[in-house]
Design a protein around this motif. Sequence first.
Motif, PDB file in Angstrom:
ATOM      1  N   PRO A 279       0.840  -1.204   0.000  1.00 21.41           N
ATOM      2  CA  PRO A 279       0.000   0.000   0.000  1.00 21.41           C
ATOM      3  C   PRO A 279       0.874   1.253   0.000  1.00 21.41           C
ATOM      4  CG  PRO A 279       0.118  -0.918   2.206  1.00 21.41           C
ATOM      5  CD  PRO A 279       0.866  -1.870   1.316  1.00 21.41           C
ATOM      6  N   THR A 280       0.263   2.384  -0.298  1.00 25.97           N
ATOM      7  CA  THR A 280       1.003   3.638  -0.287  1.00 25.97           C
ATOM      8  C   THR A 280       0.273   4.650   0.572  1.00 25.97           C
ATOM      9  OG1 THR A 280       2.110   5.253  -1.702  1.00 25.97           O
ATOM     10  CG2 THR A 280      -0.143   4.675  -2.284  1.00 25.97           C
ATOM     11  N   THR A 281       0.941   5.736   0.870  1.00 26.82           N
ATOM     12  CA  THR A 281       0.377   6.804   1.678  1.00 26.82           C
ATOM     13  C   THR A 281       0.610   8.144   0.996  1.00 26.82           C
ATOM     14  OG1 THR A 281       2.428   7.051   2.947  1.00 26.82           O
ATOM     15  CG2 THR A 281       0.783   5.526   3.814  1.00 26.82           C
ATOM     16  N   PHE A 282      -0.059   9.163   1.507  1.00 27.41           N
ATOM     17  CA  PHE A 282       0.125  10.509   0.973  1.00 27.41           C
ATOM     18  C   PHE A 282       1.574  10.956   1.126  1.00 27.41           C
ATOM     19  CE2 PHE A 282       0.261  15.107   1.667  1.00 27.41           C
ATOM     20  CZ  PHE A 282      -0.325  15.569   0.493  1.00 27.41           C
ATOM     21  N   VAL A 283       2.203  10.577   2.227  1.00 32.49           N
ATOM     22  CA  VAL A 283       3.590  10.977   2.479  1.00 32.49           C
ATOM     23  C   VAL A 283       4.524  10.352   1.447  1.00 32.49           C
ATOM     24  CG1 VAL A 283       5.479  10.833   4.135  1.00 32.49           C
ATOM     25  CG2 VAL A 283       3.159  11.321   4.923  1.00 32.49           C
ATOM     26  N   ALA A 284       4.261   9.104   1.052  1.00 34.56           N
ATOM     27  CA  ALA A 284       5.133   8.419   0.095  1.00 34.56           C
ATOM     28  C   ALA A 284       5.134   9.104  -1.263  1.00 34.56           C
ATOM     29  CB  ALA A 284       4.702   6.963  -0.052  1.00 34.56           C
ATOM     30  N   LEU A 285       4.061   9.821  -1.607  1.00 27.12           N
ATOM     31  CA  LEU A 285       3.999  10.508  -2.885  1.00 27.12           C
ATOM     32  C   LEU A 285       4.964  11.678  -2.962  1.00 27.12           C
ATOM     33  CD1 LEU A 285       0.106  10.629  -3.315  1.00 27.12           C
ATOM     34  CD2 LEU A 285       1.691   8.902  -4.175  1.00 27.12           C
ATOM     35  N   ILE A 286       5.382  12.196  -1.818  1.00 27.55           N
ATOM     36  CA  ILE A 286       6.231  13.378  -1.779  1.00 27.55           C
ATOM     37  C   ILE A 286       7.691  13.005  -1.518  1.00 27.55           C
ATOM     38  CG2 ILE A 286       6.447  15.673  -0.707  1.00 27.55           C
ATOM     39  CD1 ILE A 286       3.573  15.449   0.154  1.00 27.55           C
ATOM     40  N   GLN A 287       7.936  11.770  -1.148  1.00 32.22           N
ATOM     41  CA  GLN A 287       9.298  11.339  -0.861  1.00 32.22           C
ATOM     42  C   GLN A 287       9.996  10.845  -2.119  1.00 32.22           C
ATOM     43  OE1 GLN A 287       8.883   8.410   2.222  1.00 32.22           O
ATOM     44  NE2 GLN A 287       8.521   9.943   3.821  1.00 32.22           N
ATOM     45  N   PHE A 460      -5.345  -0.644   0.540  1.00 35.91           N
ATOM     46  CA  PHE A 460      -5.181  -2.048   0.904  1.00 35.91           C
ATOM     47  C   PHE A 460      -5.220  -2.233   2.425  1.00 35.91           C
ATOM     48  CE2 PHE A 460      -3.729  -1.817  -3.368  1.00 35.91           C
ATOM     49  CZ  PHE A 460      -4.054  -3.041  -3.936  1.00 35.91           C
ATOM     50  N   GLY A 461      -6.163  -1.548   3.039  1.00 32.15           N
ATOM     51  CA  GLY A 461      -6.363  -1.680   4.477  1.00 32.15           C
ATOM     52  C   GLY A 461      -5.533  -0.739   5.323  1.00 32.15           C
ATOM     53  N   MET A 462      -4.542  -0.062   4.731  1.00 28.81           N
ATOM     54  CA  MET A 462      -3.695   0.854   5.480  1.00 28.81           C
ATOM     55  C   MET A 462      -4.244   2.279   5.377  1.00 28.81           C
ATOM     56  SD  MET A 462      -1.165  -0.806   6.898  1.00 28.81           S
ATOM     57  CE  MET A 462      -2.229  -2.234   7.167  1.00 28.81           C
ATOM     58  N   PRO A 463      -4.196   3.076   6.464  1.00 26.16           N
ATOM     59  CA  PRO A 463      -4.668   4.471   6.398  1.00 26.16           C
ATOM     60  C   PRO A 463      -3.787   5.309   5.483  1.00 26.16           C
ATOM     61  CG  PRO A 463      -3.650   4.005   8.524  1.00 26.16           C
ATOM     62  CD  PRO A 463      -3.758   2.694   7.813  1.00 26.16           C
ATOM     63  N   TYR A 464      -4.433   6.015   4.549  1.00 27.51           N
ATOM     64  CA  TYR A 464      -3.703   6.774   3.536  1.00 27.51           C
ATOM     65  C   TYR A 464      -2.982   7.978   4.137  1.00 27.51           C
ATOM     66  CZ  TYR A 464      -2.942   8.560  -1.221  1.00 27.51           C
ATOM     67  OH  TYR A 464      -2.380   8.991  -2.402  1.00 27.51           O
ATOM     68  N   SER A 465      -3.497   8.505   5.239  1.00 28.35           N
ATOM     69  CA  SER A 465      -2.919   9.710   5.840  1.00 28.35           C
ATOM     70  C   SER A 465      -1.906   9.407   6.924  1.00 28.35           C
ATOM     71  CB  SER A 465      -4.025  10.590   6.422  1.00 28.35           C
ATOM     72  OG  SER A 465      -4.799   9.854   7.359  1.00 28.35           O
ATOM     73  N   LEU A 488      17.035   5.635  12.352  1.00 27.62           N
ATOM     74  CA  LEU A 488      15.943   4.949  11.644  1.00 27.62           C
ATOM     75  C   LEU A 488      16.154   3.439  11.749  1.00 27.62           C
ATOM     76  CD1 LEU A 488      15.779   7.203   8.447  1.00 27.62           C
ATOM     77  CD2 LEU A 488      14.518   7.444  10.596  1.00 27.62           C
ATOM     78  N   THR A 489      15.982   2.928  12.951  1.00 23.99           N
ATOM     79  CA  THR A 489      16.240   1.508  13.206  1.00 23.99           C
ATOM     80  C   THR A 489      14.988   0.646  13.134  1.00 23.99           C
ATOM     81  OG1 THR A 489      15.971   1.872  15.592  1.00 23.99           O
ATOM     82  CG2 THR A 489      18.204   2.076  14.669  1.00 23.99           C
ATOM     83  N   LYS A 490      13.820   1.251  13.037  1.00 25.03           N
ATOM     84  CA  LYS A 490      12.567   0.513  13.015  1.00 25.03           C
ATOM     85  C   LYS A 490      11.844   0.729  11.688  1.00 25.03           C
ATOM     86  CE  LYS A 490      12.775  -0.820  17.394  1.00 25.03           C
ATOM     87  NZ  LYS A 490      12.878  -2.242  17.804  1.00 25.03           N
ATOM     88  N   ARG A 491      11.120  -0.279  11.264  1.00 29.22           N
ATOM     89  CA  ARG A 491      10.255  -0.137  10.104  1.00 29.22           C
ATOM     90  C   ARG A 491       9.011   0.665  10.491  1.00 29.22           C
ATOM     91  NH1 ARG A 491      12.357  -5.408   9.473  1.00 29.22           N
ATOM     92  NH2 ARG A 491      13.608  -5.557   7.583  1.00 29.22           N
ATOM     93  N   PRO A 492       8.298   1.240   9.515  1.00 33.85           N
ATOM     94  CA  PRO A 492       7.120   2.059   9.846  1.00 33.85           C
ATOM     95  C   PRO A 492       6.121   1.296  10.707  1.00 33.85           C
ATOM     96  CG  PRO A 492       7.697   2.324   7.541  1.00 33.85           C
ATOM     97  CD  PRO A 492       8.567   1.230   8.070  1.00 33.85           C
ATOM     98  N   GLU A 493       5.701   1.923  11.800  1.00 37.18           N
ATOM     99  CA  GLU A 493       4.764   1.268  12.713  1.00 37.18           C
ATOM    100  C   GLU A 493       3.397   1.046  12.070  1.00 37.18           C
ATOM    101  OE1 GLU A 493       4.473   3.408  16.336  1.00 37.18           O
ATOM    102  OE2 GLU A 493       6.370   2.674  17.149  1.00 37.18           O
ATOM    103  N   PHE A 494       2.962   1.998  11.227  1.00 41.73           N
ATOM    104  CA  PHE A 494       1.622   1.872  10.650  1.00 41.73           C
ATOM    105  C   PHE A 494       1.521   0.697   9.682  1.00 41.73           C
ATOM    106  CE2 PHE A 494       3.803   4.573   7.568  1.00 41.73           C
ATOM    107  CZ  PHE A 494       3.372   4.079   6.351  1.00 41.73           C
ATOM    108  N   MET A 495       2.662   0.174   9.202  1.00 47.75           N
ATOM    109  CA  MET A 495       2.637  -0.982   8.315  1.00 47.75           C
ATOM    110  C   MET A 495       2.410  -2.290   9.076  1.00 47.75           C
ATOM    111  SD  MET A 495       2.852  -0.053   5.199  1.00 47.75           S
ATOM    112  CE  MET A 495       3.030  -1.691   4.588  1.00 47.75           C
ATOM    113  N   GLN A 496       2.578  -2.258  10.397  1.00 43.94           N
ATOM    114  CA  GLN A 496       2.357  -3.435  11.237  1.00 43.94           C
ATOM    115  C   GLN A 496       3.143  -4.649  10.735  1.00 43.94           C
ATOM    116  OE1 GLN A 496      -1.865  -4.118  11.736  1.00 43.94           O
ATOM    117  NE2 GLN A 496      -2.317  -1.941  11.913  1.00 43.94           N
TER     118      GLN A 496
END
Length: 510
Positions: A279-287, A460-465, A488-496
């Motif tokens: 899945p993707t998020t709004f933030v990923a579009l700007i990175q 895909f079930g993940m919050p877009y924001s 940056l030692t951890k993967r994104p928490e919202f990805m679970q």
Amino acid sequence: MDETPNEETRREEAFVLPDMQENIGHIRRMLGDPSDLVARIIKIGEGGRSCALAFLSGLSDKAVIDDQIVRQLLRTDRFGDEGTEADAKRMLGGLRSETMAVSQVIEVNLWSDVINGVLRGDTAMFLEGADDALLIGTSNWKERSVDEPPTEALVRGPREGFTEKIETNVGLIRRGIRDMNLRFVSYTIGRRSRKTLILTYIQGIIHPDIVEETRRRLDTIDIDDAPESGFVEQWIEDSFLSPFPQMLHTERPDKVRAALLQGKAAILLEGTPFALILPTTFVALIQSPEDYYERWMIGSLIRVLRYIAVFIALFAPAIYIALVSFHQGMIPFKLAFSIAAAREGVPFPAVVEALLMEGTLELLREAGIRLPKPIGQTIGIVGGLVIGEAAVQAGVVSPIMVIVVAVTAISSFAIPSYSAGIAFRMLRFATMLAASILGLFGIILAFIMISSHLVRLRSFGMPYSAPFSPVFFHDWRDLVIRFPVTFLTKRPEFMQTKNTNRASARGKRP
């Protein structure tokens, strides 16, 4: 129970027959006897059985067929001319394991498998007396070299991009992630095109629900042809009414590899260099990948500039319209007089002025894309200068409006995602109309509606924001300001993700 004539005919049409000549005739009938179909009958060794090779000359490598198949069959003397069907099947297995000097050889007995193999460039081999066929991997499609993607050029980073050949794209991903848990799940989509689609992810990192949901949606695809990954994207996305892309498309293998390591999945489609990340998020579009290749201060500064560019591209013309039309008192005294002097003699209100300039800019941008590259760049630059200067000289628009539109256009080019840039261009016209009706209150209302839509949207079930809403403070280390990589030692928490660690603790660094 005895078979009826119709049932017997259907069985013969479904399975390969022991009669070699019948098989050749059948494949000619199924393909419409094309001119590029080559069928050659060969005698195996001295006194051996006859076999037939069938392939499409434009899709198969003739050098491999001549050197590794025909020559090996003519030279072999290990098999005699046995008479029974069982002997023929045993001989076919021997040819597959001992004679063929080709890495990929599979044994099939369904005509659907034979036809699909021939249409992708394989060579079908029929042995007299055997009711199976061999599919020999001889495909040799012309492909372009691995070059830097023209739409995602970087100052610093790998100079490689996906191609139209899916095997090459899989190799580019494997070359960067040498993990035994990297998975590639193959699908065949297109009732007529029969193209290969591959879902890739890293087992043990990605959340299983994402894989399950993605596979469920891919199973629903029922279409004649998917000429580009955009067809797949539109078929399986969450909301077709949203202007924002719910999957990120890219030509860069390093971007896909980074997404897989974050716990995301990717989709590769045969015939297109664009992969889908989900899945993707709004933030990923700007990175951009370059945010991580430079030191954290440089990457953070560039990322902050992109967020400012998004705001300008979305609201700059609307704010100009609101201030000039409704809230003149909010403009500084000297600037107000300058704007009033510049607008003197302009016959249109600010909103019409802005719509004319923005519409002209969109036409120039579209014309520059469709024209040949050298001419397109010239048309875009010269056309913008000439039309803007002529419009000011004619008194149709004010010089301030030209400056606002130019800054807005430059800001929209700073957005890494092309699809996100189009979404902001569409919403810019909506904010301009809102500002022309309600002024700054209309802009605030438009901002609230856009924010509400982003918060409700899911991919895909993940919050877009995420990680803005819901809030994941730990992920803010890689949001607007990018922290040093040692943090940056951890993967994104919202990805679970199942495995949350992607680096050692900061205290263990050299």
